[in-house]
Design a protein around this motif. Sequence first.
Motif: not given
Length: 179
Positions: A1-19, A115-123
């Motif tokens: 089983x695997x899950x892929x989580x792509x966060x296309x706006x990751x830079x805006x949501x997580x790298x411009x503030x305290x996150x 299981x396999x999980x991948x989360x990417x913040x720059x897709x």
Amino acid sequence: MWCRHFVGHGGDYYFKDWHAERDRTTGLLLQEGAHDLDAIHWLAGGTARTVTALGDLAVYGANAHRRSGPQGPRRVQDWFDEGVWPPSALRDLNPVVDVEDITMVLTRLDNGVLTSYQQCRFTPDYWRNHTVIGDEGRIENLGDGIEGDPPVVKVWNRRRSGYRPEADRTLDAGTFDTP
């Protein structure tokens, strides 16, 4: 089983503030990925016994020239611009960026499921996908209701050679009940 989580706006949501700062957060894997990892455990009916994980600050950390000076409290509405692409074009990143922007986790559950999980913040896209493969076929969700993506579950359970996107059975959101 695997899950892929792509966060296309990751830079805006997580790298411009305290996150973006490890001293202020548990990191994106625990803060955001915990929901996906819970879903994996629930779907697979087990809990992790063996874990291997790694992450990297592959895109947002190496760009000090894009960071801004110290700043007060900020809201996403103050800086979010959907039209900025690729991630290297983002400006006004948090002064400190030391949280991973890509993570991968492999586990063996107590019931033997791998299981396999991948989360990417720059897709370029923003979606997540769960895939389960068993000895009677493969099932996966496509679309998660974000930004008008209608959720669909596809089942492949007939033998074939080569890639074929058409599933043997497709269920849309109106076909199945959710708990």
